[in-house]
Scaffold this motif. Sequence first.
Motif, mmCIF file in Angstrom:
data_model
loop_
_atom_site.group_PDB
_atom_site.id
_atom_site.type_symbol
_atom_site.label_atom_id
_atom_site.label_comp_id
_atom_site.label_asym_id
_atom_site.label_seq_id
_atom_site.Cartn_x
_atom_site.Cartn_y
_atom_site.Cartn_z
ATOM 1 N N ARG A 155 28.128 36.174 35.163
ATOM 2 C CA ARG A 155 27.609 34.863 35.569
ATOM 3 C C ARG A 155 28.536 33.746 35.111
ATOM 4 N NH1 ARG A 155 25.971 30.247 32.351
ATOM 5 N NH2 ARG A 155 24.541 29.001 33.627
ATOM 6 N N ASN A 156 29.064 33.850 33.894
ATOM 7 C CA ASN A 156 29.967 32.816 33.390
ATOM 8 C C ASN A 156 31.273 32.770 34.180
ATOM 9 O OD1 ASN A 156 28.108 32.082 31.453
ATOM 10 N ND2 ASN A 156 29.059 33.275 29.813
ATOM 11 N N LEU A 157 31.766 33.933 34.599
ATOM 12 C CA LEU A 157 32.973 33.958 35.428
ATOM 13 C C LEU A 157 32.729 33.278 36.772
ATOM 14 C CD1 LEU A 157 34.505 37.541 34.932
ATOM 15 C CD2 LEU A 157 35.410 35.368 34.122
ATOM 16 N N SER A 163 34.817 32.344 40.022
ATOM 17 C CA SER A 163 35.169 33.728 40.388
ATOM 18 C C SER A 163 36.667 33.999 40.286
ATOM 19 C CB SER A 163 34.674 34.057 41.802
ATOM 20 O OG SER A 163 33.281 33.934 41.886
ATOM 21 N N GLN A 164 37.315 33.284 39.386
ATOM 22 C CA GLN A 164 38.738 33.500 39.146
ATOM 23 C C GLN A 164 38.935 34.319 37.874
ATOM 24 O OE1 GLN A 164 41.353 32.239 41.278
ATOM 25 N NE2 GLN A 164 39.508 31.999 42.539
ATOM 26 N N SER A 176 35.129 46.050 36.047
ATOM 27 C CA SER A 176 35.176 47.483 36.349
ATOM 28 C C SER A 176 33.870 48.187 35.982
ATOM 29 C CB SER A 176 36.343 48.139 35.609
ATOM 30 O OG SER A 176 36.113 48.168 34.208
ATOM 31 N N ARG A 177 33.033 47.528 35.204
ATOM 32 C CA ARG A 177 31.756 48.126 34.806
ATOM 33 C C ARG A 177 30.671 47.928 35.865
ATOM 34 N NH1 ARG A 177 33.414 46.409 29.413
ATOM 35 N NH2 ARG A 177 32.146 44.508 29.414
ATOM 36 N N PHE A 178 31.018 47.268 36.959
ATOM 37 C CA PHE A 178 30.076 47.057 38.057
ATOM 38 C C PHE A 178 30.550 47.794 39.301
ATOM 39 C CE2 PHE A 178 29.545 43.361 35.341
ATOM 40 C CZ PHE A 178 28.173 43.177 35.310
ATOM 41 N N ASN A 179 29.667 48.585 39.871
ATOM 42 C CA ASN A 179 29.935 49.179 41.176
ATOM 43 C C ASN A 179 29.515 48.174 42.237
ATOM 44 O OD1 ASN A 179 30.832 51.692 40.184
ATOM 45 N ND2 ASN A 179 28.720 52.378 39.893
ATOM 46 N N GLY A 180 30.463 47.733 43.038
ATOM 47 C CA GLY A 180 30.126 46.753 44.059
ATOM 48 C C GLY A 180 30.811 45.428 43.861
ATOM 49 N N ILE A 181 31.858 45.412 43.028
ATOM 50 C CA ILE A 181 32.674 44.205 42.858
ATOM 51 C C ILE A 181 34.121 44.567 43.172
ATOM 52 C CG2 ILE A 181 33.603 42.528 41.225
ATOM 53 C CD1 ILE A 181 30.985 42.417 39.846
ATOM 54 N N LYS A 182 34.725 43.808 44.071
ATOM 55 C CA LYS A 182 36.117 44.028 44.439
ATOM 56 C C LYS A 182 37.000 42.992 43.745
ATOM 57 C CE LYS A 182 35.303 46.196 48.938
ATOM 58 N NZ LYS A 182 35.598 46.165 50.393
ATOM 59 N N THR A 183 38.089 43.470 43.180
ATOM 60 C CA THR A 183 39.037 42.581 42.506
ATOM 61 C C THR A 183 40.362 42.595 43.249
ATOM 62 O OG1 THR A 183 39.759 44.382 41.035
ATOM 63 C CG2 THR A 183 37.974 42.957 40.247
ATOM 64 N N TYR A 184 41.081 41.486 43.112
ATOM 65 C CA TYR A 184 42.367 41.329 43.778
ATOM 66 C C TYR A 184 43.390 40.881 42.741
ATOM 67 C CZ TYR A 184 39.290 41.341 47.812
ATOM 68 O OH TYR A 184 38.330 41.688 48.733
ATOM 69 N N PHE A 190 37.853 37.708 42.468
ATOM 70 C CA PHE A 190 36.987 38.847 42.757
ATOM 71 C C PHE A 190 35.822 38.368 43.612
ATOM 72 C CE2 PHE A 190 35.111 36.887 39.041
ATOM 73 C CZ PHE A 190 33.745 36.966 39.263
ATOM 74 N N HIS A 191 35.143 39.310 44.232
ATOM 75 C CA HIS A 191 33.908 38.975 44.926
ATOM 76 C C HIS A 191 32.953 40.164 44.882
ATOM 77 C CE1 HIS A 191 35.843 41.002 48.405
ATOM 78 N NE2 HIS A 191 34.600 41.295 48.741
ATOM 79 N N ILE A 192 31.668 39.852 44.880
ATOM 80 C CA ILE A 192 30.636 40.886 44.918
ATOM 81 C C ILE A 192 30.512 41.369 46.353
ATOM 82 C CG2 ILE A 192 28.194 41.388 44.506
ATOM 83 C CD1 ILE A 192 28.227 39.107 42.433
ATOM 84 N N SER A 193 30.555 42.662 46.536
ATOM 85 C CA SER A 193 30.555 43.227 47.895
ATOM 86 C C SER A 193 29.330 44.085 48.189
ATOM 87 C CB SER A 193 31.818 44.078 48.096
ATOM 88 O OG SER A 193 31.876 45.130 47.137
ATOM 89 N N ASP A 194 28.459 44.258 47.216
ATOM 90 C CA ASP A 194 27.305 45.143 47.413
ATOM 91 C C ASP A 194 26.072 44.507 46.783
ATOM 92 O OD1 ASP A 194 25.449 47.213 47.522
ATOM 93 O OD2 ASP A 194 26.939 48.762 47.109
ATOM 94 N N ILE A 195 24.997 44.435 47.538
ATOM 95 C CA ILE A 195 23.759 43.828 47.041
ATOM 96 C C ILE A 195 23.151 44.629 45.893
ATOM 97 C CG2 ILE A 195 22.147 45.026 48.578
ATOM 98 C CD1 ILE A 195 20.737 42.266 48.914
#
Length: 243
Positions: A155-157, A163-164, A176-184, A190-195
């Motif tokens: 949330r702080n990020l 989201s930087q 990396s501890r979240f399934n459903g977040i894509k990093t670049y 990064f962005h959340i890609s899965d509900i």
Amino acid sequence: MNIFEFNKNEIIKIELNDFKKRFDHELRYLEEYFELNKKMLIKRKWELDSCLSDDILNNPELEDTFRDFYLLDYIKIPCYFYNSAIVSLYSLLENNLNSLCEIIQTETNFVIGLNDLTGSNIIDKGRRFLIKIANIDFRKVDKEWIRITDYQKLRNLIVHNNSQIKNRETDFKLLSRFNGIKTYSVEKDFHISDIKVISDFLALIKKFISSLIDQIEERKFKKFITAQVPYPFDEDEKIELPF
């Protein structure tokens, strides 16, 4: 040092029926809101898929260009929803944790409140209050608390860093501890890609708050007589708590 007086004959139980009703209503509203948005996002993706297919069919030589062009359309709107959902759920957690502490303080006439404790944020103060003042055993929710701190950092990020990724080592490790977040790595965002990231947070809050409710309702509290407390309150000073 003992700055507290309490009625030795008045032992109370704290009933949280009203709190539980409000909490359940909030959860249902959010669940319905998330489900509505999920359906809208699915419908929007179908529409984008159709538009992209038509463009490629009409201009097959520009397929790569079209896919690059549509990429942001696929990402941005869901990202705005997911980010706002994380912030809303974190506020839900803060508000309900704060409410539990206020209920305990009011019911027991305890003179020290959440704002009298040190802590960098509401949930840290809430944890300190429940452990130090209400004698709640946080070992029973240790697993949930560790995961909550992950969501707090996420949330702080989102809120403070837009989201930087500022610190490559710690931020990438967290994400990396979240399934459903894509990093670049190139763009450093990064962005959340899965509900599921959202639904997991909602379930976590429900389990965490419900466990705290159970502990509070199980134990007995002594009701205090209003007393004068030196200000500012020194947490490091030993205080006898008659719980």
